[in-house]
Design a protein around this motif. Structure first.
Motif, PDB file in Angstrom:
ATOM      1  N   LEU A 157      39.748  63.395  36.204  1.00 38.65           N
ATOM      2  CA  LEU A 157      39.347  63.794  34.769  1.00 38.65           C
ATOM      3  C   LEU A 157      38.451  65.031  34.703  1.00 38.65           C
ATOM      4  CD1 LEU A 157      39.594  63.065  31.853  1.00 38.65           C
ATOM      5  CD2 LEU A 157      37.561  61.580  32.138  1.00 38.65           C
ATOM      6  N   GLU A 158      37.311  64.911  35.641  1.00 35.68           N
ATOM      7  CA  GLU A 158      36.192  65.814  35.605  1.00 35.68           C
ATOM      8  C   GLU A 158      36.798  67.171  36.327  1.00 35.68           C
ATOM      9  OE1 GLU A 158      35.473  63.731  39.124  1.00 35.68           O
ATOM     10  OE2 GLU A 158      36.249  63.014  37.180  1.00 35.68           O
ATOM     11  N   ASN A 159      37.955  67.411  36.743  1.00 37.04           N
ATOM     12  CA  ASN A 159      38.219  68.228  37.837  1.00 37.04           C
ATOM     13  C   ASN A 159      39.138  69.300  37.279  1.00 37.04           C
ATOM     14  OD1 ASN A 159      36.543  67.738  39.705  1.00 37.04           O
ATOM     15  ND2 ASN A 159      37.606  66.573  41.155  1.00 37.04           N
ATOM     16  N   ASN A 160      39.841  68.947  35.995  1.00 36.69           N
ATOM     17  CA  ASN A 160      41.159  69.583  35.587  1.00 36.69           C
ATOM     18  C   ASN A 160      40.840  70.273  33.954  1.00 36.69           C
ATOM     19  OD1 ASN A 160      43.075  69.636  37.871  1.00 36.69           O
ATOM     20  ND2 ASN A 160      42.242  67.399  37.727  1.00 36.69           N
ATOM     21  N   TRP A 161      40.788  71.356  33.522  1.00 39.89           N
ATOM     22  CA  TRP A 161      40.407  71.861  32.467  1.00 39.89           C
ATOM     23  C   TRP A 161      41.574  72.845  31.753  1.00 39.89           C
ATOM     24  CZ3 TRP A 161      36.048  69.853  30.330  1.00 39.89           C
ATOM     25  CH2 TRP A 161      35.230  69.059  31.091  1.00 39.89           C
ATOM     26  N   LEU A 162      41.504  72.929  30.536  1.00 39.18           N
ATOM     27  CA  LEU A 162      42.368  73.723  29.808  1.00 39.18           C
ATOM     28  C   LEU A 162      41.501  74.431  28.912  1.00 39.18           C
ATOM     29  CD1 LEU A 162      45.801  71.613  29.198  1.00 39.18           C
ATOM     30  CD2 LEU A 162      45.393  73.719  30.484  1.00 39.18           C
ATOM     31  N   THR A 163      42.106  75.593  28.344  1.00 41.71           N
ATOM     32  CA  THR A 163      41.285  76.246  27.160  1.00 41.71           C
ATOM     33  C   THR A 163      42.353  76.221  25.924  1.00 41.71           C
ATOM     34  OG1 THR A 163      42.389  78.539  27.576  1.00 41.71           O
ATOM     35  CG2 THR A 163      40.162  77.857  28.623  1.00 41.71           C
ATOM     36  N   VAL A 164      41.842  76.866  24.826  1.00 45.99           N
ATOM     37  CA  VAL A 164      42.783  76.680  23.781  1.00 45.99           C
ATOM     38  C   VAL A 164      43.071  78.438  23.335  1.00 45.99           C
ATOM     39  CG1 VAL A 164      42.865  74.679  22.985  1.00 45.99           C
ATOM     40  CG2 VAL A 164      41.032  76.146  22.200  1.00 45.99           C
ATOM     41  N   ALA A 165      42.615  79.226  24.124  1.00 48.92           N
ATOM     42  CA  ALA A 165      42.352  80.617  24.105  1.00 48.92           C
ATOM     43  C   ALA A 165      42.673  81.485  25.316  1.00 48.92           C
ATOM     44  CB  ALA A 165      41.040  80.996  23.461  1.00 48.92           C
TER      45      ALA A 165
END
Length: 167
Positions: free
Chosen positions: A130-138
């Protein structure tokens, strides 16, 4: 080892991996990530690994900064001869090795441009945390980063840092 792509619709944003070295100091010399391509026989994916995109390497905290300062930035565009069917590995060498000390967190962020086709980043069930994968919305800072779990994605990006433990 399950592997696939981020679901369709994850475009015009960035996908980032949070990487913490097991042993420090650690010197990163290159990074690796994987792209999907339309050669995949599954018709639900319209992926094009030749789309121009950016890759940022930066150091941050427990989650990516809203306005990260890349220690290295790459403009990437593969040609057809560099693309494999289904999954294409991309390895980029840092211009200067990056030394990570205890407490440093490395982020590798890949821009996901396009609509139809789109740039598809590879994901794997083996890489989910959970803490290792990130997305932006821009596409441009300041970013609002959200972990994959909010979108129901239970896989992780396959981004990697390559290097060695140093003294």
């Amino acid at each position: 080892y399950q592997r696939g792509y981020l679901p369709e619709g994850f475009t015009n944003q960035w996908a980032a991996a949070r990487l913490v070295p097991a042993t420090t100091p650690f010197e990163v010399t290159s990074i690796r990530y994987e792209l999907g391509d339309g050669a995949n026989p599954d018709p639900q994916w319209d992926c094009d690994a030749t789309l121009a995109h950016r890759v940022w390497v930066f150091v941050g905290g427990d989650q990516p900064d809203a306005s990260p300062t890349p220690v290295e930035s790459f403009d990437v565009q593969l040609d057809d001869m560099e693309v494999f069917a289904y999954i294409t590995p991309v390895e980029l060498t840092l211009s200067t090795p990056l030394r990570l000390e205890e407490g440093d967190v490395l982020y590798i962020a890949v821009e996901l441009p396009g609509q139809d086709p789109q740039l598809c980043v590879a994901i794997s069930g083996d890489n989910y945390a959970l803490e290792n994968n990130w997305l932006t919305v821009a596409l441009e800072p300041p970013f609002t980063w959200t972990n994959f779990d909010v979108f129901g994605v239970r896989y992780g990006v396959t981004h990697r840092a390559i290097g060695r433990v140093v003294q």
